[in-house]
Structures are given as C-alpha cells and as structure tokens.
Design an enzyme around this catalytic site. Structure first.
Site, PDB file in Angstrom:
ATOM      1  N   TYR A  35     -23.946   1.016  45.778  1.00 49.59           N
ATOM      2  CA  TYR A  35     -25.015   1.516  46.660  1.00 49.59           C
ATOM      3  C   TYR A  35     -25.024   0.698  47.953  1.00 49.59           C
ATOM      4  O   TYR A  35     -25.082   1.264  49.051  1.00 49.59           O
ATOM      5  CB  TYR A  35     -26.385   1.461  45.961  1.00 49.59           C
ATOM      6  N   PRO A  79     -34.903   0.834  55.826  1.00 47.44           N
ATOM      7  CA  PRO A  79     -36.096   0.446  55.067  1.00 47.44           C
ATOM      8  C   PRO A  79     -35.763  -0.508  53.919  1.00 47.44           C
ATOM      9  O   PRO A  79     -34.662  -0.489  53.370  1.00 47.44           O
ATOM     10  CB  PRO A  79     -36.608   1.774  54.487  1.00 47.44           C
ATOM     11  N   THR A  99     -40.742   6.115  46.547  1.00 45.86           N
ATOM     12  CA  THR A  99     -40.396   7.544  46.651  1.00 45.86           C
ATOM     13  C   THR A  99     -39.820   7.948  45.289  1.00 45.86           C
ATOM     14  O   THR A  99     -40.041   7.256  44.305  1.00 45.86           O
ATOM     15  CB  THR A  99     -39.309   7.738  47.740  1.00 45.86           C
TER      16      THR A  99
END
Ligand code: NDP
Ligand code: 8X3
Length: 250
Positions: free
Chosen positions: A150, A180, A185
């Site tokens: 990632y 960010p 979320t």
C-alpha cells in the site's frame, strides 16, 4: 461554471468532496463501481449543480477510456480531476502478503489513476488549462510496518504527482496532491475485508480526520486563484504524529 470529475465518489473522501464542491457551484461527474450509490448521490446533489454519473472500474482500461470519451458535450470539458479512487487491501508483513491484494493495490491506486488521467490529459492540454488533484497519503511519505505494498502504491502516487506537474507544466495545468493521514471512511473495512471490529480499532481512542475535513481542504485547493498551485499537502489528525505514532486515550 466549472466541472469536476471525482473518482471514488461513492464513499468517504470522494463522496464528501462531491458534496462540498456542489456547494461551491461546481458541476460534477461522479465515478465509482457502486451504481446505486452514484444514483443516490446524483439525486441529492442535482438540487444544486448539474451532475453526471459514470459507473466503471478504474482497473479496466477499455472501460475507463470508453466512459470518459462518452461524456455528453455539457460535461465534456473537465476543469478539475480528483484522482481519489483507491484503497488498501490487507495489512500483512511483506513475506506473508497476498498476491491478489498486491495486484489490487497496484492496479487500482497506481494504474487506475494513470488510466483516468491519460483519458483526461488531451482535453486539458488542448484547452491549455485544468487542475489535477491526486489523493496520496501519509503512507506515500513514510513507510510503516506491514504497510509495504500500500505504501509503495502511494509513493507511486507521490512520484506521479511530481511527474505530472513537471510534464504538464508548459500547458498551464495545475497539479497537486493532498496526502491525508488517518481518516475514518470505509478504508479500513476494505483493508480488513469487511471485518468491522478490526476496522473500528483503527479509529479508537482519538479523533480521526473526517472525510469532510479533507473535502474542505480540497475546496480550498480548487478555489485558489489561477496563479496559486498547492503542490503537496500533508494533513493528519492532531493525535497523529506520523505513520506510526498516534496518541490514544487508554
Ligand atoms: P473509501 O473506501 O471510503 O472510498 C474508496 C473509494 O474508491 C470508493 O468510492 C470506491 O468506490 C472507490 N474505488 C475503490 N476501488 C475502485 C475501483 N477498482 N474502481 C473504481 N473506484 C474504486 O476510502 P477513502 O475515502 O478513505 O479513500 C479515498 C482515497 O483516500 C484513497 O485513494 C485512499 O488511499 C486515500 N486515503 C485514505 C486515507 C484514510 O485513512 N481513509 C488516508 C490517506 C489516503 P466503489 O467501491 O463504488 O468503486
Ligand atoms: C491511509 C492512511 O495510515 O492507514 O492512507 O495508511 S494509513
């Protein structure tokens, strides 16, 4: 009136950005795979601005080009591209990493961002302007344990953000990234493959960023005068010092 295309508008940061830009009077092209969510958001935001939806998977390059070139004239001139679609898949040491997870992150976060951008560059170049905002991450500035692929995908976004700014410079196109930190979320739900308990822990004991916090910053970025380009921005919750240090209440 300006038009913005937002990828990953069905959830989180993308969805919040759509709402905020609608309040700024910016027409919207909302993209994502979950069509019912696109339709619901269109219904909500059409009260303020013109909205068009494009349902596609950013991994599918033929779909990306087909959908973007099929836009009706009214939405054919894209002033602002927000490359937001993306996720993490898994959080394992690299030696235990799942290859399908690696493919998903590289295909979505890196190749998908490239496909969408490539489909939109020609019109920005031909009109001599435009604004591209790439959603990177603190994970693209600092690697953390088990973040491996990632992080690599978000380092790639950082490199592409710089590369676009360099190569598109002579065309008057603004390019900048918003990176960010921890933002609550569906991100962790996806990372942990629907394990809500695990996802919940990521945001416990401190106040994470809300998607609206990032959307508000994107609003600021897109409303600067033409000569001002916000090139690279890192935003973290106050409780977060870097990718590994988060002050949590016991
Ligand atoms: P969410 O999971 O809430 O939203 C992700 C969005 O990406 C969804 O709208 C999803 O839409 C879309 N998406 C995912 N895969 C695809 C695909 N293959 N094709 C098209 N769209 C896709 O997460 P966030 O809002 O948090 O994530 C948005 C961006 O912010 C990502 O790039 C993420 O890496 C980045 N980010 C997030 C942080 C966080 O802590 N949350 C921090 C730093 C960066 P759909 O499933 O409908 O296709
Ligand atoms: C998302 C932030 O720290 O979970 O990009 O990787 S983090």
């Amino acid at each position: 009136m300006k038009t913005a295309l937002i990828t990953g508008a069905t959830s989180g940061i993308g969805r919040a950005t759509a709402s905020v830009l609608a309040r700024e009077g910016i027409n919207l092209i909302l993209c994502g795979r979950r069509e019912e969510r696109l339709i619901a958001l269109k219904k909500e935001l059409s009260k303020r601005v013109a909205v068009y939806t494009l349902c596609f998977d950013v991994r599918e390059k033929d779909q990306v080009f087909e959908k973007i070139t099929s836009l009706p004239d009214k939405f054919g001139k894209i002033d602002i591209l927000i490359n937001n679609a993306g996720n993490a898949h898994g959080l394992d040491p690299i030696q235990d990493g799942n290859i399908d997870d690696w493919d998903a992150m590289i295909d979505i976060n890196v190749k998908g961002l490239l496909y969408v951008s490539k489909a939109i560059f020609p019109q920005m170049i031909s009109k001599g302007g435009g604004h591209i905002i790439n959603i990177g991450s603190t994970a693209g500035k600092e690697v953390y344990p088990n973040g491996n692929v990632y992080c690599a995908s978000k380092y790639a976004v950082d490199a592409l953000n710089q590369a676009m700014r360099i190569d598109l410079n002579k065309y008057g196109i603004k390019v900048g990234a918003v990176n960010p930190g921890l933002t609550k979320t569906e991100f962790s739900e996806v990372r942990f493959k629907g394990d809500s308990e695990k996802a919940k822990h990521v945001y416990e004991g401190y106040t994470p960023l809300r998607p609206e916090d990032i959307a508000d910053i994107i609003r600021f970025v897109v409303t600067r005068p033409y000569h001002v380009n916000i090139a690279d921005l890192i935003v973290m919750p106050t409780a977060q010092a870097n990718s590994s240090i988060v002050h949590r209440e016991k």
